[in-house]
Design an enzyme around this catalytic site. Sequence first.
Site, PDB file in Angstrom:
ATOM      1  N   MET A 264     -30.326   8.765 -11.828  1.00  0.00           N
ATOM      2  CA  MET A 264     -29.424   8.770 -12.977  1.00  0.00           C
ATOM      3  C   MET A 264     -28.139   8.082 -12.515  1.00  0.00           C
ATOM      4  SD  MET A 264     -28.257  12.059 -15.277  1.00  0.00           S
ATOM      5  CE  MET A 264     -27.577  12.991 -13.910  1.00  0.00           C
TER       6      MET A 264
ATOM      7  N   TYR B 149     -21.496  18.445  -8.118  1.00  0.00           N
ATOM      8  CA  TYR B 149     -22.260  17.383  -8.777  1.00  0.00           C
ATOM      9  C   TYR B 149     -22.927  17.871 -10.054  1.00  0.00           C
ATOM     10  CZ  TYR B 149     -26.249  18.859  -5.676  1.00  0.00           C
ATOM     11  OH  TYR B 149     -27.224  19.535  -4.981  1.00  0.00           O
ATOM     12  N   GLU B 150     -23.312  16.900 -10.873  1.00  0.00           N
ATOM     13  CA  GLU B 150     -23.811  17.159 -12.232  1.00  0.00           C
ATOM     14  C   GLU B 150     -22.785  17.899 -13.086  1.00  0.00           C
ATOM     15  OE1 GLU B 150     -26.187  15.583 -13.297  1.00  0.00           O
ATOM     16  OE2 GLU B 150     -26.950  14.913 -11.363  1.00  0.00           O
ATOM     17  N   GLY B 151     -21.517  17.602 -12.872  1.00  0.00           N
ATOM     18  CA  GLY B 151     -20.444  18.203 -13.657  1.00  0.00           C
ATOM     19  C   GLY B 151     -19.843  19.378 -12.927  1.00  0.00           C
TER      20      GLY B 151
END
Length: 596
Positions: free
Chosen positions: A164, A441-443
């Site tokens: 991603m 990570y991932e927000g």
Amino acid sequence: MSSYKAPLDDIRFALYDVLDSDALFAKLGFGEATRDIVDAVLEEGARFNETVLAPLNKVGDEVGCKFDPADGSVATPPGFADAYRQYVEGGWPGLVSPAELGGQGLPHAVGVPIKEMIDAANLSWGNFPLLSHGATEALGHYGDAWQKDVFLKRLISGEWTGTMCLTEPHCGTDLGLLKTKAVANGDGTYSISGTKIFITAGEHDMAGNIVHLVLARLPDAPAGSKGISMFIVPKLRVDADGNTGERNGVRCGSIEHKMGIHGSATCVMNFDAAQGWLVGEANKGLVAMFVMMNTARLAVGLQGLGLADRALQNSLRYARERLQMRSLTGAKFPEKPADPIIVHPDVRRMLLTQKALVEGGRLLGYHAASLVDVVGHVQDEGEKAQADALLGFLTPIVKACLTEWGVECTYHALQCFGGHGYIHEHGMEQLARDARITTLYEGTTGIQALDLMGRKIMQQQGAGLRVFLGIIEAFCKEHEADDALAEYVAPLRAKAAEWQELTIAIGRGAMANADEVGAAAYDYLFYSGYVALAYWWARSVAAADASSRPQAFKDAKRETARFYFARLLPRTLQHKAAIESGAVSLMALDAAAFDA
């Protein structure tokens, strides 16, 4: 070195006794997901993770990934590639993917325990297939027939892996600022140029090809987030039949040197007129990417859970073995020169905190996964809409709370080891380092809080919260005359009412001052998480009492629930006080005065 044993007893309790997965799977049409099949999957998953992945956890941390600047290649730690080969041969990549695309078609609620085991056994290794699952979700929703046939099937089989590609050097969460460009070539393909950073598994030696899902702008795209498109950009060029050819114009520029997850390749990826294909509609890429991001956020929450469970297992073992002083109420093991430290109240505080957060968090995460199944397969549109709203509401809670609780649990585990906790050979410091990264990570946790407060509460008017409050009230009503549950039902019902009142108060405050949303967001998220766990602990006691499990198991659930309600649920009082202090306590100090 830390060890790992898959917690199959509690996993089965969560699935069968609390979540009643047998009935859910039958209702949703998962005819193959019988208890015999699910048990076989869990047993084989435990074997693979305990014997193949867990032994590689230490070497992944010590050796890490190696980047070769001459050709941009990345070598994974010894044993990682062979473990991935076994993972593919076992059919694990397609466990929950549709059978018509080559998957096994099992529910997401079956895949989640396997994901938890992987993350506990070897988090770094688990990051390589992690984004492949997100890519399959995005392409499954928005890919065209050719893209599904060529790319999606190979992602599901594990022949190829996915990434991603969002973040750029100047652009983190605010994707409206991204600069990566996409230019049409006139033949249905696009040339993608730009630089992406923090790309998990962006380059490695474990699969034949890597499928990058890249956010980029077309020349005529509107400014901001409304002008973002998604493109498939493979590492190796792909023809119409899916055959790979020469290297595409994408190359790893470097890998990051991180505080933890050393065995996971976190890459800088440079795209230089790389061949790509548009996914879905032009300028609608953010919608497709959110499908992938939400999948990844739930998955990262499970990473926190897995690390916390491994930390608990090892600190519990150490607390039973380590002899230190005598119990304050007299020797508990007089035949030994000292008592094991598990007799001491403060050690029990740390162990019970881990146990309460792990076992309650497991239910929180597994329930969210079951909602993915409901949204995808239930026939009733009203039920589907309710499940979708609840899933959206729970996603930031799962991601943020389970990872932050993972940090707390690994901290407590390290503390239980005392001076040995920060010694490398015991493995506790690795768990603590790895866990800390999952909150970022991932927000980040702050981004999850803003998503919950800003989008799920304010923009969507608390639709998911209303569903969850209804579930809590139904449980409380069902058990309000049950004396054995009275000590849980009454405080749970009171907290649910307070949760609703607090939410309304924040909304009113935001009408006068928009900063109230951001000021309340962090504390509101954790307030929500602790109330959610109170529900799951009350329900665990009820489920245990009604089960045929041994009395010792039932007693452990009840006493852990008592600990949770007495010692951890009161954390909501602090979060409530912080929320009610308002934005002024945060915003009054002028930015220039911070260093005064």
